[in-house]
Design an enzyme around this catalytic site. Structure first.
Site, PDB file in Angstrom:
ATOM      1  N   GLU A   1       0.843  -1.196   0.000  1.00 25.65           N
ATOM      2  CA  GLU A   1       0.000   0.000   0.000  1.00 25.65           C
ATOM      3  C   GLU A   1       0.879   1.248   0.000  1.00 25.65           C
ATOM      4  O   GLU A   1       1.998   1.244   0.528  1.00 25.65           O
ATOM      5  CB  GLU A   1      -0.882  -0.009   1.267  1.00 25.65           C
TER       6      GLU A   1
ATOM      7  N   ASN B   1     -12.634  -1.319  -0.639  1.00 26.41           N
ATOM      8  CA  ASN B   1     -11.783  -1.859   0.422  1.00 26.41           C
ATOM      9  C   ASN B   1     -12.392  -1.465   1.763  1.00 26.41           C
ATOM     10  O   ASN B   1     -12.573  -0.277   2.032  1.00 26.41           O
ATOM     11  CB  ASN B   1     -10.361  -1.291   0.331  1.00 26.41           C
ATOM     12  N   GLU B   2     -12.713  -2.453   2.547  1.00 27.60           N
ATOM     13  CA  GLU B   2     -13.347  -2.190   3.840  1.00 27.60           C
ATOM     14  C   GLU B   2     -14.401  -1.082   3.699  1.00 27.60           C
ATOM     15  O   GLU B   2     -14.318  -0.026   4.333  1.00 27.60           O
ATOM     16  CB  GLU B   2     -12.299  -1.844   4.906  1.00 27.60           C
TER      17      GLU B   2
ATOM     18  N   TYR C   1      -6.916  -9.152  11.059  1.00 25.14           N
ATOM     19  CA  TYR C   1      -5.617  -8.836  11.655  1.00 25.14           C
ATOM     20  C   TYR C   1      -5.500  -9.480  13.032  1.00 25.14           C
ATOM     21  O   TYR C   1      -6.473  -9.534  13.784  1.00 25.14           O
ATOM     22  CB  TYR C   1      -5.433  -7.322  11.775  1.00 25.14           C
TER      23      TYR C   1
ATOM     24  N   GLU D   1      -6.418  -9.132   3.368  1.00 26.06           N
ATOM     25  CA  GLU D   1      -5.394  -8.632   4.282  1.00 26.06           C
ATOM     26  C   GLU D   1      -5.373  -9.510   5.517  1.00 26.06           C
ATOM     27  O   GLU D   1      -6.426  -9.816   6.078  1.00 26.06           O
ATOM     28  CB  GLU D   1      -5.681  -7.175   4.679  1.00 26.06           C
TER      29      GLU D   1
ATOM     30  N   GLN E   1       2.030  -6.088   5.555  1.00 26.82           N
ATOM     31  CA  GLN E   1       2.244  -5.759   4.162  1.00 26.82           C
ATOM     32  C   GLN E   1       3.662  -6.173   3.785  1.00 26.82           C
ATOM     33  O   GLN E   1       4.455  -6.505   4.665  1.00 26.82           O
ATOM     34  CB  GLN E   1       2.024  -4.279   3.922  1.00 26.82           C
TER      35      GLN E   1
HETATM   36  O1  AHR Z   1      -2.973  -2.644   6.130  1.00 23.25           O
HETATM   37  C1  AHR Z   1      -3.322  -1.468   6.774  1.00 23.25           C
HETATM   38  C2  AHR Z   1      -4.807  -1.137   6.655  1.00 23.25           C
HETATM   39  O2  AHR Z   1      -5.553  -2.100   7.317  1.00 23.25           O
HETATM   40  C3  AHR Z   1      -5.390  -1.149   5.270  1.00 23.25           C
HETATM   41  O3  AHR Z   1      -5.156   0.042   4.597  1.00 23.25           O
HETATM   42  C4  AHR Z   1      -6.848  -1.335   5.527  1.00 23.25           C
HETATM   43  O4  AHR Z   1      -7.505  -1.993   4.484  1.00 23.25           O
HETATM   44  C5  AHR Z   1      -6.878  -2.133   6.811  1.00 23.25           C
HETATM   45  O5  AHR Z   1      -7.731  -1.592   7.739  1.00 23.25           O
END
Ligand code: AHR
Length: 512
Positions: free
Chosen positions: A51, A198-199, A263, A320, A369
């Site tokens: 990103e 995205n989200e 995450y 992600e 990332q």
């Molecule tokens: O990876 C960091 C962020 O996490 C991304 O930009 C977003 O899609 C997610 O919330």
């Protein structure tokens, strides 16, 4: 202390110190069914997310052709080489949250004339847009990866997205295709995966599922990529059964894949996530307990998709994933910089094992990332570069890309609420039987014995990833603290694979 540790301690005192192993061992048994092949493990499960964020791109992989840092047309040679060795199957760009504020026109044409924009999501950093569309697609070509482009829904329009896609992929003489040519690229590029939104529930526009589903249909109706593209619809951050069900009800006929994000936060608390190093064993365990929550989420998403798509024609994607810690003290706000330790390497392996178990529906993923951001493969600082334990885990699992998964059942002692040992097995495209085993227990080795059903082989080669400390990590001054070493402790006898897994370790074996 857990009971088995007390037992180990008592037993150990009966032995002379000279005979003591460095750690106590417990037993794991299992069965590997080489005669019951499962789904192919899509190479794209090993995808990378990059990103426009902090030094994830600028400085991390892109330095520009005029830089003193050795580069190929602006791409760092050291990073490029490391990524080629990783066999990166697919790269996702430009975000993430950034995708929904990105205007593709700021990233084409002569670099010195590109506008300076503000990255409102990530520290309001001034973006000079030196890395844009041409740079991304050329980078993917150099790495040898497929492309996953994420178009802007939050602040963009279907027209802008359609024009960007035409600019990139059209072989015609349209004005947009000619503009690409005048900017230096004759041949169109292929967009292998196209992410729409995205989200969208959060940074992507605070939308409700119904509104996003309708917009998704609208975008798909106007975007016409040349060359075949997998259209991916966004889910929210983490998972929401309601969101997925709504997307399926409204948009299933228009999507090829659906993307969830997850995450791993050691504490599960966004306001105090936990440090990347200097943590205790309780937080080590909590981190793994958090990461294993992804498996029921994947199953839940799959179950909903099954209702609408019982033959699993549509893929589930984890757009992600990875660890998210408190940022490195003193690092710029919003750059998401964090160290990467042995914990991250083993956690990556645990996630791969989960992905393989769900490979029928789950067919792509992107770790967040690739460079310098969150659970990165590579850290850079100016001219310096270091590979992380996560890089090494990805590297060790390369033979699983495109391999045919095989059932592996393990009976393991517990570690907290988890099994101490988790594993995966697959028949590689090289004809070898690949087995990976991770021992999460940082105190106890595991004596593993696995019955091999339907497999006869005679030789084993392997590698081990471990370290002395649970937070061992690589630095620019000590880049080899955590790195794979050859492992020759595995044996084949009487149709069984036997080995001793050290505490807090990953062993990856190739049998032939
Ligand atoms: O990876 C960091 C962020 O996490 C991304 O930009 C977003 O899609 C997610 O919330």
């Amino acid at each position: 202390m857990q009971p088995r540790n007390l037992l180990s301690l008592a037993a150990a005192t009966l032995l002379s110190a000279a005979l003591l192993p460095a750690f106590a061992a417990t037993s794991v048994t299992g069965t590997l069914r080489a005669d019951q092949p499962g789904p192919v493990i899509a190479p794209e499960l090993y995808g990378q997310f990059m990103e426009q964020l902090g030094t994830g791109i600028d400085g991390g992989l892109w330095v520009g052709p005029g830089s003193d840092i050795p580069n190929t047309r602006g791409y760092r040679n050291d990073v490029l080489q490391a990524l080629k060795e990783l066999q990166v199957p697919v790269l996702r760009w430009p975000g993430g949250c950034y995708a929904d504020i990105y205007d593709w026109r700021t990233g084409i044409g002569p670099r010195q004339q590109r506008p300076v924009t503000l990255n409102r999501w990530w520290g309001n950093k001034e973006e000079h847009n030196g890395f844009g569309t041409h740079e991304f697609f050329e980078f993917a070509e150099l790495v040898g990866a497929k492309t996953f482009l994420n178009v802007n829904v939050g602040t963009g329009t279907p027209r802008e997205a359609a024009q960007w896609v035409e600019y990139i992929t059209s072989p015609t003489n349209s004005t947009l295709a000619q503009e690409r040519r005048s900017n230096g690229r004759e041949q169109p590029w292929k967009i292998d995966f196209l992410g729409i939104g995205n989200e969208p529930n959060g940074c992507g526009g605070r939308m409700r599922a119904e509104w996003f589903a309708d917009q998704f249909r609208q975008y798909v109706g106007f975007i016409a990529p040349h060359g075949g593209t997998t259209f991916i619809a966004s889910g929210p951050d983490a998972t929401s059964a309601d969101w997925t069900r709504t997307m399926m009800e409204i948009a299933i006929d228009h999507l090829d894949a659906f993307s969830m994000h997850y995450y791993t936060l050691p504490t599960g608390d966004w306001s105090a996530k936990g440090p990347a190093t200097g943590f205790d064993e309780a937080q080590w365990l909590a981190t793994f307990e958090q990461t294993y929550k992804i498996e029921p989420m994947i199953r839940e998403q799959g179950t909903i998709m099954d209702e609408f798509d019982p033959e699993a024609k549509k893929a589930l994607v984890i757009g992600e994933w990875g660890t998210w810690y408190d940022p490195t003290p003193g690092s710029p706000g919003g750059w998401l910089q964090q160290q990467n330790s042995l914990r991250d390497g083993l956690l990556a392996a645990a996630n791969f094992n989960i992905f393989h178990r769900n490979a029928k529906r789950l067919r792509a993923a992107g770790i967040a990332q690739m460079v310098n951001v969150l659970q990165a493969m590579i850290l850079t600082d100016g001219t310096k570069m270091v590979l992380t334990p996560t890089y090494h885990a990805f590297h060790l699992y390369r033979p699983f890309q495109g391999a045919t998964s095989l059932p592996l059942s393990l009976q393991s002692p517990a570690y907290g609420s988890l099994h101490a040992v988790d594993g995966t097995a697959a028949l590689g495209t090289d004809g070898k039987l690949h087995v990976a085993l991770v021992n999460l227990d940082p105190n106890n080795a595991m004596d593993v014995s696995i019955a091999l059903e339907g497999w006869t082989g005679s030789s084993i080669a392997g590698h081990l990833l471990t370290a002395d400390a649970i937070d061992a990590h690589n630095t620019f001054d000590a880049p080899g603290n955590v790195r794979p070493t050859p492992f020759d402790g595995a044996r084949l006898a009487d149709g069984r694979l036997g080995l001793q897994l050290p505490p807090k370790s990953l062993v990856v074996l190739a049998l032939e």
